[in-house]
Scaffold this motif. Structure first.
Motif, short mmCIF file in Angstrom:
data_model
loop_
_atom_site.label_atom_id
_atom_site.label_comp_id
_atom_site.label_asym_id
_atom_site.label_seq_id
_atom_site.Cartn_x
_atom_site.Cartn_y
_atom_site.Cartn_z
N LYS A 128 0.83 -1.21 0.00
CA LYS A 128 0.00 0.00 0.00
C LYS A 128 0.86 1.26 0.00
O LYS A 128 0.53 2.25 -0.65
CB LYS A 128 -0.92 0.01 1.22
CG LYS A 128 -2.09 -0.98 1.14
CD LYS A 128 -2.93 -0.94 2.40
CE LYS A 128 -4.06 -1.96 2.34
NZ LYS A 128 -4.83 -1.99 3.61
N GLY A 131 1.74 2.16 -3.37
CA GLY A 131 0.61 2.39 -4.26
C GLY A 131 0.04 1.16 -4.93
O GLY A 131 -0.59 1.26 -5.99
N ARG A 150 7.75 -1.51 -8.26
CA ARG A 150 7.12 -1.11 -7.00
C ARG A 150 7.07 -2.25 -5.98
O ARG A 150 7.24 -2.02 -4.79
CB ARG A 150 5.71 -0.56 -7.26
CG ARG A 150 5.74 0.87 -7.80
CD ARG A 150 4.37 1.47 -7.88
NE ARG A 150 3.68 1.07 -9.10
CZ ARG A 150 2.41 1.39 -9.36
NH1 ARG A 150 1.70 2.07 -8.48
NH2 ARG A 150 1.87 1.01 -10.50
N LEU A 184 7.55 8.14 -5.64
CA LEU A 184 7.53 7.15 -4.56
C LEU A 184 8.78 7.27 -3.68
O LEU A 184 8.69 7.19 -2.45
CB LEU A 184 7.42 5.74 -5.12
CG LEU A 184 6.03 5.24 -5.48
CD1 LEU A 184 6.13 3.89 -6.18
CD2 LEU A 184 5.14 5.13 -4.25
#
Length: 253
Positions: A128, A131, A150, A184
């Motif tokens: 989370k 993202g 990610r 990020l």
């Protein structure tokens, strides 16, 4: 070395046979800072990172992390020190046979006594943060390049490290996804208060994520400064590199 220094590289030399990669590198990284190391392919950026984390030992010089001399530590002490680090590898380095949550929780499985359901819950929380939702049961083959990056970032922060190392974080990504990764990196630094070191030749990324930028050339850090200071550097070498010019003092044989 003052109290605000997290990592200090002092006069480090590293060779591989006749190939002298680091030739007296100096670099101090402050606590909570985002340091970006730039330089051409084969200039020793990855070697510098490996010396910092103790995967390679220099022939000369010292590396300090939180005042500990990495070059003098025994293997058990090195393994303990490495728990302070999280690393985002250039191509993600996910395990293809493991689900996403197992990849993210790999370090927790190896180094803690947490049960699988606890590791899965922790992995979902870290996903989370980068993202991603409802991907924990997917396999790496189900993911796009940006999603893989990610997931790798979620794995890098799973052990809640004090220092994050980024090896070419935007390699292989289109400009939009590269910017997502840059955002990020910035957000994670603010949320989890880590010290960051990124190595890259992507100047768009470097300018965006860096507090300071250091240029490595012929085994030495030849200039350190803020993004604006690097942009306005008087060095012909720095200017040639940041603008990607074929003509200049940097030559390719």
């Amino acid at each position: 070395m003052n109290n605000n220094t997290k990592i200090s590289v002092q006069d480090v030399y590293k060779s591989f046979g006749i190939n002298h990669v680091l030739r007296g590198a100096f670099l101090d990284i402050r606590k909570g800072e985002s340091m970006v190391v730039i330089g051409g392919s084969g200039t020793g950026k990855s070697v510098l990172i490996k010396c910092i984390i103790g995967l390679l030992m220099p022939e000369g010089g010292k590396v300090y992390v939180d005042g500990q001399d990495v070059t003098s530590l025994k293997e058990r002490e090195l393994n303990e020190l490495r728990k302070k680090f999280g690393m985002l590898f250039q191509w993600g380095a996910l395990f293809d046979s493991m689900r996403v949550w197992e990849n993210v929780g790999f370090g927790l499985k190896q180094h803690t006594k947490l049960k699988d359901n606890e590791i899965r819950d922790s992995a979902i929380e870290k996903l989370k943060l980068v993202g991603l939702k409802n991907v924990e049961n997917l396999m790496p083959s189900d993911l796009s390049g940006g999603m893989r990056k990610r997931v790798s970032l979620a794995r890098a922060i799973a052990m809640e490290p004090e220092i994050l190392l980024y090896d070419e974080p935007t390699t292989g990504l289109d400009p939009i996804m590269a910017d997502v990764i840059n955002e990020l990196i910035i957000n994670l630094r603010e949320k989890i208060k880590v010290t960051s070191i990124a190595i890259t030749h992507d100047m768009v990324s470097a300018y965006k994520i860096a507090d300071r930028i250091a240029m490595l050339y012929k085994g030495k850090i030849i200039e350190i400064g803020t993004p604006d200071e690097i942009k306005n550097s008087k060095s012909e070498i720095v200017q040639q590199f940041i603008h990607g010019r074929a003509e200049g003092p940097i030559t390719r044989e």
